[in-house]
Design a protein around this motif. Structure first.
Motif, PDB file in Angstrom:
ATOM      1  N   THR A 153       0.850  -1.187   0.000  1.00 38.13           N
ATOM      2  CA  THR A 153       0.000   0.000   0.000  1.00 38.13           C
ATOM      3  C   THR A 153       0.884   1.234   0.000  1.00 38.13           C
ATOM      4  O   THR A 153       1.688   1.433   0.918  1.00 38.13           O
ATOM      5  N   LEU A 154       0.754   2.036  -1.033  1.00 38.44           N
ATOM      6  CA  LEU A 154       1.510   3.280  -1.148  1.00 38.44           C
ATOM      7  C   LEU A 154       0.696   4.435  -0.571  1.00 38.44           C
ATOM      8  O   LEU A 154      -0.534   4.438  -0.644  1.00 38.44           O
ATOM      9  N   SER A 155       1.407   5.412  -0.035  1.00 41.66           N
ATOM     10  CA  SER A 155       0.774   6.616   0.506  1.00 41.66           C
ATOM     11  C   SER A 155       1.341   7.849  -0.177  1.00 41.66           C
ATOM     12  O   SER A 155       2.526   7.890  -0.517  1.00 41.66           O
ATOM     13  N   CYS A 156       0.487   8.829  -0.343  1.00 40.93           N
ATOM     14  CA  CYS A 156       0.891  10.103  -0.938  1.00 40.93           C
ATOM     15  C   CYS A 156       0.394  11.213  -0.018  1.00 40.93           C
ATOM     16  O   CYS A 156      -0.810  11.370   0.179  1.00 40.93           O
ATOM     17  N   THR A 157       1.314  11.946   0.536  1.00 40.68           N
ATOM     18  CA  THR A 157       0.962  13.088   1.358  1.00 40.68           C
ATOM     19  C   THR A 157       1.868  14.250   0.976  1.00 40.68           C
ATOM     20  O   THR A 157       2.619  14.156   0.014  1.00 40.68           O
ATOM     21  N   GLY A 158       1.786  15.324   1.709  1.00 36.42           N
ATOM     22  CA  GLY A 158       2.633  16.467   1.377  1.00 36.42           C
ATOM     23  C   GLY A 158       1.939  17.764   1.708  1.00 36.42           C
ATOM     24  O   GLY A 158       1.160  17.833   2.660  1.00 36.42           O
ATOM     25  N   SER A 159       2.186  18.781   0.905  1.00 39.12           N
ATOM     26  CA  SER A 159       1.611  20.098   1.167  1.00 39.12           C
ATOM     27  C   SER A 159       1.279  20.795  -0.140  1.00 39.12           C
ATOM     28  O   SER A 159       1.766  20.408  -1.210  1.00 39.12           O
ATOM     29  N   GLY A 160       0.438  21.800  -0.044  1.00 35.70           N
ATOM     30  CA  GLY A 160       0.111  22.580  -1.223  1.00 35.70           C
ATOM     31  C   GLY A 160      -0.946  21.970  -2.124  1.00 35.70           C
ATOM     32  O   GLY A 160      -1.153  22.441  -3.250  1.00 35.70           O
ATOM     33  N   PHE A 161      -1.598  20.939  -1.664  1.00 35.75           N
ATOM     34  CA  PHE A 161      -2.710  20.374  -2.417  1.00 35.75           C
ATOM     35  C   PHE A 161      -3.789  19.924  -1.451  1.00 35.75           C
ATOM     36  O   PHE A 161      -3.529  19.724  -0.254  1.00 35.75           O
ATOM     37  N   ASP A 162      -4.980  19.764  -1.972  1.00 37.27           N
ATOM     38  CA  ASP A 162      -6.140  19.421  -1.155  1.00 37.27           C
ATOM     39  C   ASP A 162      -6.883  18.289  -1.851  1.00 37.27           C
ATOM     40  O   ASP A 162      -7.377  18.468  -2.976  1.00 37.27           O
ATOM     41  N   ILE A 163      -6.964  17.144  -1.209  1.00 36.89           N
ATOM     42  CA  ILE A 163      -7.579  15.996  -1.879  1.00 36.89           C
ATOM     43  C   ILE A 163      -9.069  16.194  -2.109  1.00 36.89           C
ATOM     44  O   ILE A 163      -9.681  15.427  -2.853  1.00 36.89           O
TER      45      ILE A 163
ATOM     46  N   PHE B 294      -5.329  -2.937  -8.393  1.00 43.24           N
ATOM     47  CA  PHE B 294      -4.984  -1.743  -7.613  1.00 43.24           C
ATOM     48  C   PHE B 294      -6.260  -1.004  -7.231  1.00 43.24           C
ATOM     49  O   PHE B 294      -7.227  -0.969  -8.003  1.00 43.24           O
ATOM     50  N   THR B 295      -6.237  -0.378  -6.046  1.00 41.33           N
ATOM     51  CA  THR B 295      -7.367   0.423  -5.589  1.00 41.33           C
ATOM     52  C   THR B 295      -6.854   1.742  -5.032  1.00 41.33           C
ATOM     53  O   THR B 295      -5.986   1.740  -4.148  1.00 41.33           O
ATOM     54  N   ILE B 296      -7.402   2.836  -5.530  1.00 39.74           N
ATOM     55  CA  ILE B 296      -7.027   4.154  -5.050  1.00 39.74           C
ATOM     56  C   ILE B 296      -8.076   4.613  -4.041  1.00 39.74           C
ATOM     57  O   ILE B 296      -9.273   4.357  -4.203  1.00 39.74           O
ATOM     58  N   SER B 297      -7.613   5.267  -2.973  1.00 39.37           N
ATOM     59  CA  SER B 297      -8.542   5.745  -1.954  1.00 39.37           C
ATOM     60  C   SER B 297      -7.951   6.983  -1.288  1.00 39.37           C
ATOM     61  O   SER B 297      -6.786   7.328  -1.523  1.00 39.37           O
ATOM     62  N   SER B 298      -8.769   7.617  -0.468  1.00 39.81           N
ATOM     63  CA  SER B 298      -8.311   8.851   0.171  1.00 39.81           C
ATOM     64  C   SER B 298      -8.731   8.901   1.637  1.00 39.81           C
ATOM     65  O   SER B 298      -9.739   8.310   2.024  1.00 39.81           O
ATOM     66  N   ASP B 299      -7.947   9.588   2.416  1.00 51.94           N
ATOM     67  CA  ASP B 299      -8.242   9.845   3.831  1.00 51.94           C
ATOM     68  C   ASP B 299      -8.305  11.360   3.993  1.00 51.94           C
ATOM     69  O   ASP B 299      -7.283  12.033   3.976  1.00 51.94           O
ATOM     70  N   HIS B 300      -9.513  11.866   4.148  1.00 52.82           N
ATOM     71  CA  HIS B 300      -9.684  13.315   4.172  1.00 52.82           C
ATOM     72  C   HIS B 300      -9.042  13.947   5.396  1.00 52.82           C
ATOM     73  O   HIS B 300      -8.471  15.027   5.317  1.00 52.82           O
ATOM     74  N   ALA B 301      -9.112  13.263   6.513  1.00 51.47           N
ATOM     75  CA  ALA B 301      -8.545  13.806   7.744  1.00 51.47           C
ATOM     76  C   ALA B 301      -7.035  13.972   7.640  1.00 51.47           C
ATOM     77  O   ALA B 301      -6.456  14.888   8.211  1.00 51.47           O
ATOM     78  N   LYS B 302      -6.401  13.074   6.895  1.00 47.65           N
ATOM     79  CA  LYS B 302      -4.944  13.116   6.766  1.00 47.65           C
ATOM     80  C   LYS B 302      -4.497  13.767   5.462  1.00 47.65           C
ATOM     81  O   LYS B 302      -3.293  13.893   5.231  1.00 47.65           O
ATOM     82  N   ASN B 303      -5.448  14.151   4.612  1.00 45.71           N
ATOM     83  CA  ASN B 303      -5.120  14.703   3.287  1.00 45.71           C
ATOM     84  C   ASN B 303      -4.119  13.791   2.573  1.00 45.71           C
ATOM     85  O   ASN B 303      -3.091  14.225   2.045  1.00 45.71           O
ATOM     86  N   THR B 304      -4.427  12.511   2.581  1.00 48.94           N
ATOM     87  CA  THR B 304      -3.531  11.488   2.055  1.00 48.94           C
ATOM     88  C   THR B 304      -4.273  10.610   1.062  1.00 48.94           C
ATOM     89  O   THR B 304      -5.448  10.284   1.257  1.00 48.94           O
ATOM     90  N   ILE B 305      -3.586  10.249   0.015  1.00 48.15           N
ATOM     91  CA  ILE B 305      -4.111   9.333  -0.996  1.00 48.15           C
ATOM     92  C   ILE B 305      -3.329   8.026  -0.895  1.00 48.15           C
ATOM     93  O   ILE B 305      -2.112   8.034  -0.708  1.00 48.15           O
ATOM     94  N   TYR B 306      -4.041   6.911  -1.037  1.00 47.99           N
ATOM     95  CA  TYR B 306      -3.417   5.598  -0.960  1.00 47.99           C
ATOM     96  C   TYR B 306      -3.579   4.862  -2.286  1.00 47.99           C
ATOM     97  O   TYR B 306      -4.511   5.120  -3.061  1.00 47.99           O
ATOM     98  N   LEU B 307      -2.683   3.940  -2.521  1.00 49.60           N
ATOM     99  CA  LEU B 307      -2.815   3.022  -3.646  1.00 49.60           C
ATOM    100  C   LEU B 307      -2.554   1.622  -3.111  1.00 49.60           C
ATOM    101  O   LEU B 307      -1.421   1.253  -2.823  1.00 49.60           O
ATOM    102  N   GLN B 308      -3.629   0.866  -2.949  1.00 48.95           N
ATOM    103  CA  GLN B 308      -3.525  -0.521  -2.520  1.00 48.95           C
ATOM    104  C   GLN B 308      -3.213  -1.355  -3.746  1.00 48.95           C
ATOM    105  O   GLN B 308      -3.991  -1.349  -4.714  1.00 48.95           O
ATOM    106  N   MET B 309      -2.120  -2.094  -3.697  1.00 47.89           N
ATOM    107  CA  MET B 309      -1.687  -2.871  -4.859  1.00 47.89           C
ATOM    108  C   MET B 309      -1.651  -4.344  -4.483  1.00 47.89           C
ATOM    109  O   MET B 309      -0.907  -4.741  -3.581  1.00 47.89           O
TER     110      MET B 309
END
Length: 129
Positions: free
Chosen positions: A19-29, A68-83
């Motif tokens: 499972t990959l995670s994508c977080t950071g700054s300057g964007f809003d999921i 693969f499944t893409i999903s998001s966690d709004h509280a963490k502003n994070t996108i996941y990729l379950q592979m």
């Protein structure tokens, strides 16, 4: 300017999962289309999946659809990729990208073919047989 931090990569055997995670700054999921891209050795970077919470669309390229499944966690502003069911051809560095000007619907979502100047470090996925 958005900054991306990808994590969760690793080395697995054929059929394994990550499972990959994508977080950071300057964007809003909730206000951007978010995409996952990958670049295999000697090949161009390709967009493989995206999600747009503004309209609920998700997209998967044929090579990863059903695995693969893409999903998001709004509280963490994070996108996941379950592979799941990873194959040697999934070996690549995986990146994420976000942009509110692009979209994630249709047969060829604009987000996944747009040209972006800034990328994160990516996370390496290696699948061995």
């Amino acid at each position: 300017e958005a900054q991306f931090v990808e994590s969760g990569g690793g080395s697995v055997q054929v059929g394994g999962s990550l499972t990959l995670s994508c977080t950071g700054s300057g964007f809003d999921i909730d206000d951007d289309a978010i995409g996952w891209f990958r670049q295999a050795p000697g090949k161009a970077r390709e967009g493989i999946s995206c999600i747009d919470n503004r309209d609920g669309y998700t997209y998967y390229t044929d090579s990863v659809k059903g695995r693969f499944t893409i999903s998001s966690d709004h509280a963490k502003n994070t996108i996941y990729l379950q592979m799941n069911n990873l194959q040697p051809e999934d070996t690549a560095v995986y990146f994420c990208q976000a942009d509110k000007s692009w979209y994630c619907y249709g047969a060829n979502p604009g987000l996944l073919t747009a040209v972006f100047q800034t990328w994160g470090q990516g996370t390496q996925v290696t699948v061995s047989s």
